[in-house]
Design a protein around this motif. Structure first.
Motif, PDB file in Angstrom:
ATOM      1  N   GLU A   1      49.436  18.281   7.151  1.00 48.40           N
ATOM      2  CA  GLU A   1      48.574  17.202   7.608  1.00 48.40           C
ATOM      3  C   GLU A   1      48.790  17.000   9.106  1.00 48.40           C
ATOM      4  N   VAL A   2      47.684  16.788   9.824  1.00 46.63           N
ATOM      5  CA  VAL A   2      47.748  16.471  11.244  1.00 46.63           C
ATOM      6  C   VAL A   2      47.240  15.050  11.428  1.00 46.63           C
ATOM      7  N   ASN A   3      48.093  14.167  11.930  1.00 48.72           N
ATOM      8  CA  ASN A   3      47.738  12.764  12.110  1.00 48.72           C
ATOM      9  C   ASN A   3      46.990  12.594  13.425  1.00 48.72           C
ATOM     10  N   LEU A   4      45.751  12.121  13.331  1.00 50.23           N
ATOM     11  CA  LEU A   4      44.921  11.931  14.527  1.00 50.23           C
ATOM     12  C   LEU A   4      44.517  10.475  14.680  1.00 50.23           C
ATOM     13  N   ASP A   5      45.455   9.566  14.437  1.00 51.39           N
ATOM     14  CA  ASP A   5      45.153   8.141  14.532  1.00 51.39           C
ATOM     15  C   ASP A   5      44.814   7.752  15.971  1.00 51.39           C
ATOM     16  N   LEU A   6      43.798   6.892  16.099  1.00 51.02           N
ATOM     17  CA  LEU A   6      43.399   6.358  17.391  1.00 51.02           C
ATOM     18  C   LEU A   6      43.233   4.849  17.278  1.00 51.02           C
ATOM     19  N   HIS A   7      43.438   4.156  18.391  1.00 51.92           N
ATOM     20  CA  HIS A   7      43.138   2.738  18.453  1.00 51.92           C
ATOM     21  C   HIS A   7      41.635   2.557  18.701  1.00 51.92           C
ATOM     22  N   PRO A   8      41.097   1.348  18.467  1.00 52.95           N
ATOM     23  CA  PRO A   8      39.634   1.157  18.549  1.00 52.95           C
ATOM     24  C   PRO A   8      39.004   1.619  19.850  1.00 52.95           C
ATOM     25  N   LYS A   9      39.619   1.313  21.013  1.00 57.30           N
ATOM     26  CA  LYS A   9      39.014   1.702  22.290  1.00 57.30           C
ATOM     27  C   LYS A   9      39.011   3.220  22.436  1.00 57.30           C
ATOM     28  N   GLN A  10      40.076   3.874  22.005  1.00 57.75           N
ATOM     29  CA  GLN A  10      40.113   5.331  22.034  1.00 57.75           C
ATOM     30  C   GLN A  10      39.046   5.915  21.119  1.00 57.75           C
ATOM     31  N   GLY A  11      38.893   5.302  19.922  1.00 52.44           N
ATOM     32  CA  GLY A  11      37.873   5.764  18.989  1.00 52.44           C
ATOM     33  C   GLY A  11      36.473   5.586  19.532  1.00 52.44           C
ATOM     34  N   GLU A  12      36.249   4.507  20.280  1.00 48.76           N
ATOM     35  CA  GLU A  12      34.944   4.281  20.898  1.00 48.76           C
ATOM     36  C   GLU A  12      34.608   5.398  21.880  1.00 48.76           C
ATOM     37  N   CYS A  13      35.615   5.841  22.641  1.00 47.04           N
ATOM     38  CA  CYS A  13      35.405   6.940  23.576  1.00 47.04           C
ATOM     39  C   CYS A  13      35.131   8.239  22.832  1.00 47.04           C
ATOM     40  N   LEU A  14      35.889   8.499  21.779  1.00 47.84           N
ATOM     41  CA  LEU A  14      35.720   9.727  21.009  1.00 47.84           C
ATOM     42  C   LEU A  14      34.309   9.839  20.425  1.00 47.84           C
ATOM     43  N   LEU A  15      33.750   8.715  19.992  1.00 49.28           N
ATOM     44  CA  LEU A  15      32.448   8.708  19.324  1.00 49.28           C
ATOM     45  C   LEU A  15      31.282   8.477  20.274  1.00 49.28           C
ATOM     46  N   SER A  16      31.558   8.351  21.580  1.00 43.01           N
ATOM     47  CA  SER A  16      30.487   8.086  22.544  1.00 43.01           C
ATOM     48  C   SER A  16      29.472   9.224  22.576  1.00 43.01           C
ATOM     49  N   GLU A  17      28.222   8.865  22.849  1.00 43.45           N
ATOM     50  CA  GLU A  17      27.153   9.849  22.994  1.00 43.45           C
ATOM     51  C   GLU A  17      27.127  10.472  24.383  1.00 43.45           C
ATOM     52  N   ALA A  18      27.927   9.926  25.303  1.00 41.20           N
ATOM     53  CA  ALA A  18      27.971  10.470  26.660  1.00 41.20           C
ATOM     54  C   ALA A  18      28.649  11.837  26.654  1.00 41.20           C
ATOM     55  N   THR A  19      28.281  12.666  27.616  1.00 46.37           N
ATOM     56  CA  THR A  19      28.852  14.019  27.694  1.00 46.37           C
ATOM     57  C   THR A  19      29.753  14.225  28.910  1.00 46.37           C
ATOM     58  N   GLU A  20      29.882  13.214  29.758  1.00 45.12           N
ATOM     59  CA  GLU A  20      30.779  13.266  30.926  1.00 45.12           C
ATOM     60  C   GLU A  20      31.412  11.891  31.059  1.00 45.12           C
ATOM     61  N   ILE A  21      32.629  11.755  30.587  1.00 42.45           N
ATOM     62  CA  ILE A  21      33.250  10.438  30.417  1.00 42.45           C
ATOM     63  C   ILE A  21      34.541  10.338  31.220  1.00 42.45           C
ATOM     64  N   LEU A  22      34.697   9.205  31.899  1.00 39.47           N
ATOM     65  CA  LEU A  22      35.985   8.817  32.472  1.00 39.47           C
ATOM     66  C   LEU A  22      36.562   7.725  31.594  1.00 39.47           C
ATOM     67  N   TYR A  23      37.749   7.972  31.053  1.00 40.40           N
ATOM     68  CA  TYR A  23      38.439   6.980  30.232  1.00 40.40           C
ATOM     69  C   TYR A  23      39.718   6.587  30.956  1.00 40.40           C
ATOM     70  N   GLY A  24      39.898   5.301  31.192  1.00 42.82           N
ATOM     71  CA  GLY A  24      41.140   4.888  31.833  1.00 42.82           C
ATOM     72  C   GLY A  24      40.985   3.678  32.711  1.00 42.82           C
ATOM     73  N   GLY A  25      41.884   3.555  33.644  1.00 42.02           N
ATOM     74  CA  GLY A  25      41.941   2.419  34.545  1.00 42.02           C
ATOM     75  C   GLY A  25      43.362   1.929  34.674  1.00 42.02           C
ATOM     76  N   ALA A  26      43.856   1.280  33.612  1.00 44.84           N
ATOM     77  CA  ALA A  26      45.207   0.730  33.661  1.00 44.84           C
ATOM     78  C   ALA A  26      46.244   1.738  33.190  1.00 44.84           C
ATOM     79  N   ALA A  27      47.487   1.496  33.575  1.00 47.09           N
ATOM     80  CA  ALA A  27      48.591   2.311  33.079  1.00 47.09           C
ATOM     81  C   ALA A  27      48.859   1.948  31.621  1.00 47.09           C
ATOM     82  N   GLY A  28      49.262   2.940  30.835  1.00 48.18           N
ATOM     83  CA  GLY A  28      49.631   2.675  29.453  1.00 48.18           C
ATOM     84  C   GLY A  28      48.467   2.497  28.500  1.00 48.18           C
ATOM     85  N   GLY A  29      47.266   2.963  28.892  1.00 50.70           N
ATOM     86  CA  GLY A  29      46.089   2.775  28.046  1.00 50.70           C
ATOM     87  C   GLY A  29      45.895   3.831  26.982  1.00 50.70           C
TER      88      GLY A  29
END
Length: 484
Positions: A9-37
């Motif tokens: 089994e490979v655990n691919l758990d994500l938090h909601p904001k990470q999941g929102e990025c993963l499921l985005s319809e955009a094809t060129e995404i910057l994810y981030g801003g703060a440290a520890g995100g």
């Protein structure tokens, strides 16, 4: 989320904001801003998941240097090695340590890459990148990013529905700061509000671009595993740095040279310059890179009538940037490619528009404009247009001394020092406001600015600070000699 088989089994758990990025319809995404995100973890999860879902997919994960690549993605309890540990042990996927490639049985691969120098880009000239991931994009220059983006294509790969419209794809992460801060902010942050998708023009890659901000609070795992991390960020000392790292504020760059002395109080509402004040200018030359012209008022004992109608006195020799002309094409660190005669004519035209043409005294310019070729030089060409310059101080040690003088002036202004000369700018000097708070330090010399960054306007500021500082020193020396 977990990918299961009868054996591993490979655990691919994500938090909601990470999941929102993963499921985005955009094809060129910057994810981030703060440290520890949770930026790097998201990249690893997305890479594994998409490789498992799409046979033959080629994912490239980049860091700027090999040590950073290994520390972030190959070492530790959340590394790719750890996440895929059960599959690696059961030979459901394999890892080539010399090439840094994880290969899956369906033909998909995760390629771990580094590109410390721009010349290293040629290693990927023939690459067919289906998914491009860059960890800490603000460590990269814009030309480097554009080069890799041009390698992003599907080729013969058939992406199954309903995923076909999401690939090829780019997912990058980053925090404020670094040599790429200015262009990343312009490309991803300034074009639209967060989460909004923007279809880029063909020259910009034609992809659907999106910025998804991530704060420390979006990563509950960090709060559980390291509950004092936020406190350590709050202890950085500089409120601006705390805001940038804790809240992901792109209006101030972490590690910026002038971050600790910058304040919005340095920006003044334009006012009439007293006639007894000296008006001069500074110039850093460029063609493929931007040139920068700054117009300055140098104060004396006479008070000025400010925009609110009240008189205000400044310490003698305070520098006030009253105008500027930044020779760029609208993109960070790319020049307007104007001829020297066009630059000279443009300077004269702008001085007349500001009503200061007859008052402007020759100021310091990049000494390279005095270099002759075919018995002519940029300085001579501009002189024929009515613009004359003096050579800027570029003696050994002048760079570090110049930055020190600029910092001293900004600090004196922000702290209200009533004796030392200050530095300000009229609030219509948009390039001064855009660049000066964000220009990064040299990673190898903390007393210098990174010359790979957009340093042309800071250079013209430095030339003027040195010019004024040298004149002040000469006056003091002359006075001492006379008294002696």
């Amino acid at each position: 989320m977990a990918i299961e088989s009868t054996r591993a089994e490979v655990n691919l758990d994500l938090h909601p904001k990470q999941g929102e990025c993963l499921l985005s319809e955009a094809t060129e995404i910057l994810y981030g801003g703060a440290a520890g995100g949770g930026k790097s973890h998201l990249l690893r999860v997305a890479a594994i998941l998409w490789c498992m879902m799409i046979p033959g997919l080629q994912v490239y994960i980049f860091r700027r240097t090999l040590p950073d690549l290994e520390k972030n993605h190959l070492q530790g309890p959340s590394s790719l090695v750890a996440m895929l540990g059960a599959w690696l042990a059961r030979r459901m996927c394999s890892y080539n340590g010399s090439k840094h490639i994880f290969s899956f049985k369906n033909g998909s691969q995760i390629n771990l890459c580094h590109c410390q120098y721009e010349k290293d880009l040629t290693n990927y000239q023939g690459a067919e990148i289906h998914v491009l991931m860059i960890d800490e994009i603000t460590h990269w220059t814009e030309p480097m990013y554009n080069y890799l983006r041009a390698r992003v294509r599907l080729g013969a790969l058939k992406v199954p529905n309903p995923l076909a419209h999401l690939f090829p794809r780019i997912l990058v992460s980053g925090n404020p700061g670094g040599i790429g801060h200015t262009w990343v902010k312009a490309a991803f942050i300034d074009i639209a509000r967060p989460y909004r998708m923007s279809r880029m023009s063909p020259i910009e890659g034609g992809m659907l671009r999106q910025y998804i901000p991530a704060k420390l609070s979006d990563n509950p795992t960090m709060a559980i595993n390291d509950p004092l991390y936020a406190d350590r960020l709050s202890g950085l000392g500089s409120p601006a740095l705390v805001k940038a790292w804790l809240d992901g504020d792109w209006n101030i760059a972490v590690g910026a040279f002038f971050a600790d002395v910058w304040s919005d109080e340095l920006l003044l509402e334009p006012f009439a310059i007293p006639y007894s004040w000296k008006v001069t200018r500074s110039f850093d030359w460029g063609k493929s890179k931007p040139f920068s012209v700054g117009w300055w008022a140098v104060t004396n004992s006479e008070a000025a009538i400010m925009a609110d109608g009240k008189p205000r006195s400044f310490p003698n020799r305070t520098l006030i940037r009253i105008g500027e002309w930044y020779g760029w094409n609208g993109k960070p660190n790319q020049g307007a490619r104007l001829s020297d005669s066009e630059i000279g004519a443009g300077i004269v035209r702008r001085q007349k528009q500001m009503g200061i043409h007859e008052r402007v005294k020759p100021g310091p310019a990049d000494s390279s404009i005095f270099d002759e070729e075919n018995n002519d030089s940029p300085a001579e060409i501009q002189k024929r247009a009515g613009v004359t310059w003096k050579k800027a101080d570029k003696r050994p040690g002048s760079r570090v001394r110049g930055w020190s003088l600029v910092s001293q002036r900004l600090k004196a202004a922000t702290e209200g020092d009533k004796e030392s000369p200050h530095m300000y700018a009229f609030n219509w000097c948009n390039q001064f406001t855009r660049i000066m708070p964000n220009v990064p330090r040299d990673a190898h010399n903390i007393e210098d600015i990174d010359t790979d960054a957009e340093d042309h306007l800071p250079d013209d500021v430095r030339y003027m600070s040195l010019e004024t500082g040298n004149l002040a020193a000469m006056s003091l020396n002359l006075g001492a000699a006379t008294n002696g």
